[in-house]
Design a protein around this motif. Structure first.
Motif, PDB file in Angstrom:
ATOM      1  N   ARG A 124       0.725  -1.181  -0.093  1.00  0.00           N
ATOM      2  CA  ARG A 124       0.092   0.003   0.020  1.00  0.00           C
ATOM      3  C   ARG A 124       0.846   1.415   0.135  1.00  0.00           C
ATOM      4  O   ARG A 124       0.696   2.185  -0.646  1.00  0.00           O
ATOM      5  CB  ARG A 124      -1.021  -0.090   1.319  1.00  0.00           C
ATOM      6  N   ASN A 125       1.796   1.382   0.728  1.00  0.00           N
ATOM      7  CA  ASN A 125       2.592   2.353   1.125  1.00  0.00           C
ATOM      8  C   ASN A 125       3.667   2.722  -0.181  1.00  0.00           C
ATOM      9  O   ASN A 125       3.892   3.812  -0.693  1.00  0.00           O
ATOM     10  CB  ASN A 125       3.458   2.545   2.120  1.00  0.00           C
ATOM     11  N   LEU A 126       4.322   1.526  -1.040  1.00  0.00           N
ATOM     12  CA  LEU A 126       4.996   1.736  -1.915  1.00  0.00           C
ATOM     13  C   LEU A 126       4.517   1.525  -3.184  1.00  0.00           C
ATOM     14  O   LEU A 126       5.143   1.675  -4.181  1.00  0.00           O
ATOM     15  CB  LEU A 126       6.284   0.675  -1.753  1.00  0.00           C
ATOM     16  N   ASN A 127       3.235   1.134  -3.276  1.00  0.00           N
ATOM     17  CA  ASN A 127       2.427   1.152  -4.663  1.00  0.00           C
ATOM     18  C   ASN A 127       3.068   0.091  -5.442  1.00  0.00           C
ATOM     19  O   ASN A 127       3.503   0.285  -6.430  1.00  0.00           O
ATOM     20  CB  ASN A 127       2.341   2.351  -5.048  1.00  0.00           C
ATOM     21  N   CYS A 128       3.285  -1.267  -4.908  1.00  0.00           N
ATOM     22  CA  CYS A 128       3.851  -2.310  -5.538  1.00  0.00           C
ATOM     23  C   CYS A 128       3.203  -3.446  -5.084  1.00  0.00           C
ATOM     24  O   CYS A 128       2.413  -3.560  -4.318  1.00  0.00           O
ATOM     25  CB  CYS A 128       5.290  -2.385  -5.418  1.00  0.00           C
ATOM     26  N   CYS A 129       3.283  -4.659  -6.164  1.00  0.00           N
ATOM     27  CA  CYS A 129       2.594  -5.913  -5.661  1.00  0.00           C
ATOM     28  C   CYS A 129       3.441  -6.891  -5.867  1.00  0.00           C
ATOM     29  O   CYS A 129       4.250  -7.019  -6.976  1.00  0.00           O
ATOM     30  CB  CYS A 129       1.423  -6.040  -6.753  1.00  0.00           C
TER      31      CYS A 129
ATOM     32  N   SER B  78      -2.821  -5.217  -2.160  1.00  0.00           N
ATOM     33  CA  SER B  78      -3.332  -3.838  -1.476  1.00  0.00           C
ATOM     34  C   SER B  78      -2.963  -2.658  -2.049  1.00  0.00           C
ATOM     35  O   SER B  78      -3.438  -1.455  -1.603  1.00  0.00           O
ATOM     36  CB  SER B  78      -2.935  -3.855  -0.116  1.00  0.00           C
ATOM     37  N   ALA B  79      -2.078  -2.557  -3.036  1.00  0.00           N
ATOM     38  CA  ALA B  79      -1.697  -1.171  -3.630  1.00  0.00           C
ATOM     39  C   ALA B  79      -2.967  -0.638  -4.561  1.00  0.00           C
ATOM     40  O   ALA B  79      -3.487  -1.464  -5.266  1.00  0.00           O
ATOM     41  CB  ALA B  79      -0.376  -1.457  -4.687  1.00  0.00           C
TER      42      ALA B  79
ATOM     43  N   GLN C  53      -5.500  -1.853  -9.544  1.00  0.00           N
ATOM     44  CA  GLN C  53      -6.887  -1.533 -10.169  1.00  0.00           C
ATOM     45  C   GLN C  53      -6.503  -1.271 -11.513  1.00  0.00           C
ATOM     46  O   GLN C  53      -7.241  -1.532 -12.531  1.00  0.00           O
ATOM     47  CB  GLN C  53      -7.596  -0.467  -9.634  1.00  0.00           C
ATOM     48  N   THR C  54      -5.420  -0.685 -11.994  1.00  0.00           N
ATOM     49  CA  THR C  54      -5.091  -0.270 -13.158  1.00  0.00           C
ATOM     50  C   THR C  54      -4.098  -1.059 -13.898  1.00  0.00           C
ATOM     51  O   THR C  54      -3.667  -1.024 -15.083  1.00  0.00           O
ATOM     52  CB  THR C  54      -4.515   1.264 -13.186  1.00  0.00           C
ATOM     53  N   GLN C  55      -3.728  -2.238 -13.252  1.00  0.00           N
ATOM     54  CA  GLN C  55      -2.702  -3.262 -13.893  1.00  0.00           C
ATOM     55  C   GLN C  55      -1.389  -2.515 -14.298  1.00  0.00           C
ATOM     56  O   GLN C  55      -0.782  -2.926 -15.092  1.00  0.00           O
ATOM     57  CB  GLN C  55      -3.353  -4.050 -15.043  1.00  0.00           C
TER      58      GLN C  55
END
Length: 202
Positions: free
Chosen positions: A124-129, A140-141, A145-147
């Protein structure tokens, strides 16, 4: 001029323990701030930070009371515990600074696989999966949703190197203040209070 007098040693010990009390309260405050703003949801991480803060606070409180009252037993236990903390902290600092890239990668992978809540915080914080590859099921990122997500491993390894250098440097600094505190405590315990009876052994 070397700080060798009774009052100078007492004031130095009091100042050092007040510094430790402020650091301990800062640790507890950062953990509470992380929970309050939703940056940390892992109770294990918060528990470790709060536990270290409380432990440091209690040690500093023992040292402060022992320095103010010139209490031999409290000063003795404070000196022993502070020396043990110095050994542990110095070892951890050396390990942080000596870790290679491969060792950092292995440690991060083990931590990633064994901490579910911390994994979600990182995503969530680093916006990675994912760690090495982006999973297909859930993440959680917001980028999921935008892949457009990237794996977390390269980002984590970059942050880990900086964090380990900071932790190692700060650990070295505080470990030397601890050994200085042990030396001050040892000298202070063997000094006589000038206000006391000169013929009395303290």
């Amino acid at each position: 001029m070397v700080c060798g007098g009774f009052h100078c040693s007492k004031n130095s010990l009091c100042a050092l323990n007040l510094l430790y009390i402020m650091v301990s309260l800062l640790l507890i405050g950062i953990a509470a701030w992380g929970i309050g703003f939703g940056l940390i949801s892992s109770f294990r991480v918060v528990g470790v930070a709060v536990g270290v803060g409380i432990f440091l606070f209690l040690i500093a409180l023992v040292g402060l009371i022992g320095a103010i009252k010139h209490h031999q037993v409290l000063l003795f236990f404070y000196m022993i515990i502070l020396f043990l903390v110095f050994i542990l902290q110095f070892s951890v600092s050396c390990a942080c600074l000596a870790l290679t890239k491969d060792q950092q990668h292995n440690l991060l992978e083990v931590g990633w696989n064994h901490t579910e809540n911390a994994r979600q915080d990182v995503e969530r914080n680093l916006n990675c999966c994912g760690y090495m590859s982006v999973p297909n099921d859930t993440c959680s990122a917001s980028c999921f949703q935008t892949q457009s997500c990237k794996p977390c491993a390269p980002i984590l390894e970059e942050y880990a190197g900086e964090v380990l250098r900071y932790v190692g440097g700060i650990g070295f600094f505080f470990s030397f203040t601890e050994i200085l505190g042990v030396w001050w405590t040892y000298r202070y315990r063997n000094q006589k209070d000038p206000r006391a009876n000169p013929s009395a052994f303290l």
